[in-house]
Motif scaffolding. Sequence first.
Motif, PDB file in Angstrom:
ATOM      1  N   LYS A 377       0.853  -1.180   0.000  1.00 56.61           N
ATOM      2  CA  LYS A 377       0.000   0.000   0.000  1.00 56.61           C
ATOM      3  C   LYS A 377       0.891   1.232   0.000  1.00 56.61           C
ATOM      4  N   ALA A 378       0.714   2.084  -0.973  1.00 59.78           N
ATOM      5  CA  ALA A 378       1.458   3.324  -1.053  1.00 59.78           C
ATOM      6  C   ALA A 378       0.590   4.333  -1.771  1.00 59.78           C
ATOM      7  N   VAL A 379       0.976   5.580  -1.712  1.00 56.61           N
ATOM      8  CA  VAL A 379       0.214   6.646  -2.358  1.00 56.61           C
ATOM      9  C   VAL A 379       1.117   7.339  -3.365  1.00 56.61           C
ATOM     10  N   SER A 380       0.632   7.499  -4.576  1.00 58.47           N
ATOM     11  CA  SER A 380       1.384   8.198  -5.611  1.00 58.47           C
ATOM     12  C   SER A 380       1.147   9.699  -5.483  1.00 58.47           C
ATOM     13  N   TYR A 381       2.215  10.467  -5.342  1.00 54.31           N
ATOM     14  CA  TYR A 381       2.118  11.923  -5.247  1.00 54.31           C
ATOM     15  C   TYR A 381       2.698  12.557  -6.505  1.00 54.31           C
ATOM     16  N   ALA A 382       2.035  13.581  -7.000  1.00 54.33           N
ATOM     17  CA  ALA A 382       2.513  14.301  -8.170  1.00 54.33           C
ATOM     18  C   ALA A 382       3.686  15.188  -7.772  1.00 54.33           C
ATOM     19  N   LEU A 383       4.633  15.321  -8.659  1.00 53.52           N
ATOM     20  CA  LEU A 383       5.798  16.162  -8.401  1.00 53.52           C
ATOM     21  C   LEU A 383       5.379  17.599  -8.084  1.00 53.52           C
ATOM     22  N   ALA A 384       4.407  18.102  -8.810  1.00 55.54           N
ATOM     23  CA  ALA A 384       3.957  19.479  -8.581  1.00 55.54           C
ATOM     24  C   ALA A 384       3.427  19.665  -7.171  1.00 55.54           C
ATOM     25  N   ASP A 385       2.685  18.689  -6.664  1.00 52.86           N
ATOM     26  CA  ASP A 385       2.151  18.789  -5.304  1.00 52.86           C
ATOM     27  C   ASP A 385       3.273  18.784  -4.273  1.00 52.86           C
ATOM     28  N   GLN A 387       6.337  19.785  -4.782  1.00 55.33           N
ATOM     29  CA  GLN A 387       7.059  21.052  -4.887  1.00 55.33           C
ATOM     30  C   GLN A 387       6.364  22.140  -4.076  1.00 55.33           C
ATOM     31  N   VAL A 388       5.053  22.160  -4.135  1.00 53.20           N
ATOM     32  CA  VAL A 388       4.298  23.139  -3.341  1.00 53.20           C
ATOM     33  C   VAL A 388       4.466  22.858  -1.857  1.00 53.20           C
ATOM     34  N   ALA A 389       4.344  21.589  -1.477  1.00 56.50           N
ATOM     35  CA  ALA A 389       4.380  21.220  -0.055  1.00 56.50           C
ATOM     36  C   ALA A 389       5.745  21.442   0.573  1.00 56.50           C
ATOM     37  N   THR A 390       6.817  21.400  -0.234  1.00 58.77           N
ATOM     38  CA  THR A 390       8.169  21.576   0.304  1.00 58.77           C
ATOM     39  C   THR A 390       8.754  22.950  -0.012  1.00 58.77           C
ATOM     40  N   GLY A 391       7.909  23.873  -0.559  1.00 57.73           N
ATOM     41  CA  GLY A 391       8.436  25.181  -0.962  1.00 57.73           C
ATOM     42  C   GLY A 391       9.477  25.029  -2.050  1.00 57.73           C
ATOM     43  N   ASN A 392       9.182  24.136  -3.002  1.00 60.60           N
ATOM     44  CA  ASN A 392      10.115  23.828  -4.086  1.00 60.60           C
ATOM     45  C   ASN A 392      11.444  23.319  -3.528  1.00 60.60           C
ATOM     46  N   GLN A 401      20.392  15.241   5.503  1.00 63.93           N
ATOM     47  CA  GLN A 401      21.000  14.751   4.276  1.00 63.93           C
ATOM     48  C   GLN A 401      21.750  13.470   4.585  1.00 63.93           C
ATOM     49  N   GLY A 402      21.439  12.405   3.824  1.00 61.75           N
ATOM     50  CA  GLY A 402      22.102  11.129   4.014  1.00 61.75           C
ATOM     51  C   GLY A 402      22.983  10.779   2.843  1.00 61.75           C
ATOM     52  N   SER A 403      23.420   9.518   2.819  1.00 58.60           N
ATOM     53  CA  SER A 403      24.359   9.091   1.789  1.00 58.60           C
ATOM     54  C   SER A 403      23.714   8.944   0.423  1.00 58.60           C
ATOM     55  N   ILE A 404      22.391   8.863   0.356  1.00 60.52           N
ATOM     56  CA  ILE A 404      21.748   8.651  -0.954  1.00 60.52           C
ATOM     57  C   ILE A 404      20.751   9.753  -1.315  1.00 60.52           C
ATOM     58  N   GLY A 405      20.640  10.775  -0.494  1.00 58.59           N
ATOM     59  CA  GLY A 405      19.728  11.852  -0.841  1.00 58.59           C
ATOM     60  C   GLY A 405      19.385  12.738   0.341  1.00 58.59           C
ATOM     61  N   ARG A 406      18.506  13.688   0.092  1.00 65.53           N
ATOM     62  CA  ARG A 406      18.093  14.645   1.122  1.00 65.53           C
ATOM     63  C   ARG A 406      16.644  14.400   1.529  1.00 65.53           C
ATOM     64  N   VAL A 407      16.329  14.781   2.757  1.00 64.61           N
ATOM     65  CA  VAL A 407      14.975  14.606   3.286  1.00 64.61           C
ATOM     66  C   VAL A 407      14.388  15.977   3.584  1.00 64.61           C
ATOM     67  N   TYR A 408      13.172  16.210   3.064  1.00 62.03           N
ATOM     68  CA  TYR A 408      12.508  17.504   3.225  1.00 62.03           C
ATOM     69  C   TYR A 408      11.192  17.347   3.979  1.00 62.03           C
ATOM     70  N   LYS A 409      10.823  18.401   4.659  1.00 63.06           N
ATOM     71  CA  LYS A 409       9.536  18.459   5.357  1.00 63.06           C
ATOM     72  C   LYS A 409       8.485  18.979   4.387  1.00 63.06           C
ATOM     73  N   ALA A 410       7.412  18.224   4.228  1.00 63.41           N
ATOM     74  CA  ALA A 410       6.342  18.599   3.292  1.00 63.41           C
ATOM     75  C   ALA A 410       5.074  18.925   4.066  1.00 63.41           C
ATOM     76  N   LYS A 411       4.571  20.155   3.908  1.00 58.35           N
ATOM     77  CA  LYS A 411       3.327  20.588   4.549  1.00 58.35           C
ATOM     78  C   LYS A 411       2.248  20.727   3.488  1.00 58.35           C
ATOM     79  N   PHE A 412       1.147  19.994   3.667  1.00 58.73           N
ATOM     80  CA  PHE A 412       0.063  20.025   2.690  1.00 58.73           C
ATOM     81  C   PHE A 412      -1.078  20.909   3.198  1.00 58.73           C
ATOM     82  N   GLU A 413      -1.927  21.352   2.263  1.00 54.65           N
ATOM     83  CA  GLU A 413      -3.035  22.230   2.629  1.00 54.65           C
ATOM     84  C   GLU A 413      -3.964  21.587   3.641  1.00 54.65           C
TER      85      GLU A 413
END
Length: 699
Positions: A377-385, A387-392, A401-413
């Motif tokens: 079970k997973a949810v597909s999120y659009a890139l545009a959404d 970008q908005v949630a993370t302030g681009n 930031q880890g060895s394979i990428g960065r982690v961002y905080k996403a706030k949704f409406e």
Amino acid sequence: MFHNLLVLWGVLFGFFTVCVYSNTNSQDVTALNVMYNSLTSKSKLSGWKSSGGDPCGDSWKGIKCSGSSVTEIKLSDLDLSGSMGYQLASLTSVTSFDVSNNKFSGDIPYQLPPNAKQIDLSNNGFTNTVPYSVSQMSNLETLNLGHNKLSGQLTDMFNKLTKLKKLDLSHNSLTGNLPQSFAKLSSLRTLYLQNNQFTGTINVLLYTPVDDLNVENNHFTGWIPNDLKSINIKSGGNNWSSGPSPPSPPGVYRNRGSGSSSSGGGEKSSVAKGLTIAGIAFAVLFLLGILIFCCSRKKRSKNSHLLEDDRFDKRKSFSMFSSRDLTKDMHSDYDGLKSTDSPAIIDIKPVQKSPSTGFKSLSGRLQSFARRSTSVKAVSYALADLQVATGNFAPARLLGQGSIGRVYKAKFESGKILAVKKIDSSLFQGAPPQEFSDIVVSISKIRHANVAELVGYCAELGHHMLIYEYFRNGSLNEFLHMSDDYSNPLTWNTRVKIALGTARAIEYLHEVCSPSVIHKNIKSSNIFLDLELNPRLSDYGLATFHQRTSQNLGTGYNAPECTKPSAYTLKSDVYSFGVVMLELLTGRKPVDSSKPRSEECLVRWATPQLHDLDALSKIVDPALRGLYDPKSVSRFADIIALCVQRESEFRPPISEVVQQLVRLVQRSTVNMDLGLSRHSSNSSSYREDLQSSRRLTDF
């Protein structure tokens, strides 16, 4: 004189006969001694001893043996209370274990007799949930945990219990959907789930041969499947949908025998039989349609796969089943593979092969995919959404930031907050196109109370992101190394709880998941803490990427043998976990250049002092201010020493580490008053967190 010698010879013969034929296996004796000493009420246990003794030869109450081995423990209705000790796993010959109708409370022992066929813990006061060690008890035929105080969700831990015939979880407070691994219970005949708080459908039970079912007084929804209406089923007190239920999909058990539906079971048996026949006919037509479609597609292209669509190539998005998959709500309609919009739930459920339906004609790719997708079970999120949630993906939203990428905080409406892991695109160079799809499928199946759950993903325009739960308390690394003068340090018992929960998460990855999952990046910054300071291990299932980068090497967590990413093993994970335990013990970082040169490497500095009581007291985190049990700290240090040994073959498996931590907790003499590491952002939330943490009086 000769007569006296005969008497003496007879006495000696009898003595040695008892010694040879009556002495109980010493391992069994020790386990029963520990159990006896752990009980607080045991007046009715005649013959039992606190040390030594001969359970088989002296006929201890409730003990039956075969030769020198204890084979049955039946202690029902004896007013027993307290705990059952920490050595039940040593009782390897026990096939029947019954402590029903007593006064036990707290968690069910994490380790039970591993080869038992019958386990009965019913009518006690056990709390928490079903221990994961049950998932390895492949000989189990009867498991009765009814009439306790169990709570929380059941996880997918039933894959190996193919001999289980009777399961009773009734009269508890269990929640959530039924696990998809119930479909693996190929011998199940009796299932009692009444008087809980289960939700969702009971469709997964179609794949079991159950013929005695009680699901009364829960929160189940959907329909009662037609094939379950012909068995002995009790189903009242739920939120069933009205009207006739849809036909069942292929692969379910048929001809279950006669029975009656009661208390909301719905319809008369004749109607149920009619619907069943209609369902079979519909399923046959459905399969014929698939076969015709498959053949026509095959003529068009030798390289095409069954039920695939050119839309996927055009959109360059990995393909998965949509939420309307092969078994959506047990409907037999199927809309084919779809690219997903945002958000759209992906729910990939098992497709059971049945010779009678000709299901073998499905393509090998689809069958293989279905077999390894038990519950995705997973949810597909659009890139545009995103970008908005993370302030681009603004720097202000960067969580780490880890060895394979960065982690961002996403706030949704909607107010929802999630953590988005943006994987470095360079790691996909030269990788097969379906790799990210496979990773999402694999990670989505991992469900454990101490594992951070994957809730979504994004794969668009060359971006690959994994979306997880967000924990506002942050990571263990922040608690230990980034606190300020206004923060309260983690108490000793909270640290032990974090270690035990993390060890259980690793045990799940190593010994419950099939195939085993090597984490390869266990560190305090990948252990998050929820509002009640329970650990949630993150960054699992990404070993493929760690194979392609060496950035995570040399951080102080890696075992000596890990000179390259491909050298990681299960024992390497044990070493890394030992380093995390050292952090909990000392409050120090694994590598700290601000320390004197001899103290920069935590393992090298601390290891020689772990067995010296005087030295040990000096390396314990000063923030604890001496508020800990010295014996508990000493045992904790002993476990660390085993984990961080240089030679990997001498390190214990993680299941043994779990057992030793459980033993440490059970031996602890201090009150389980849990502490908080720091104040929350607002005082009311902080008070709520504090109250929540104080409710956790056991690990």
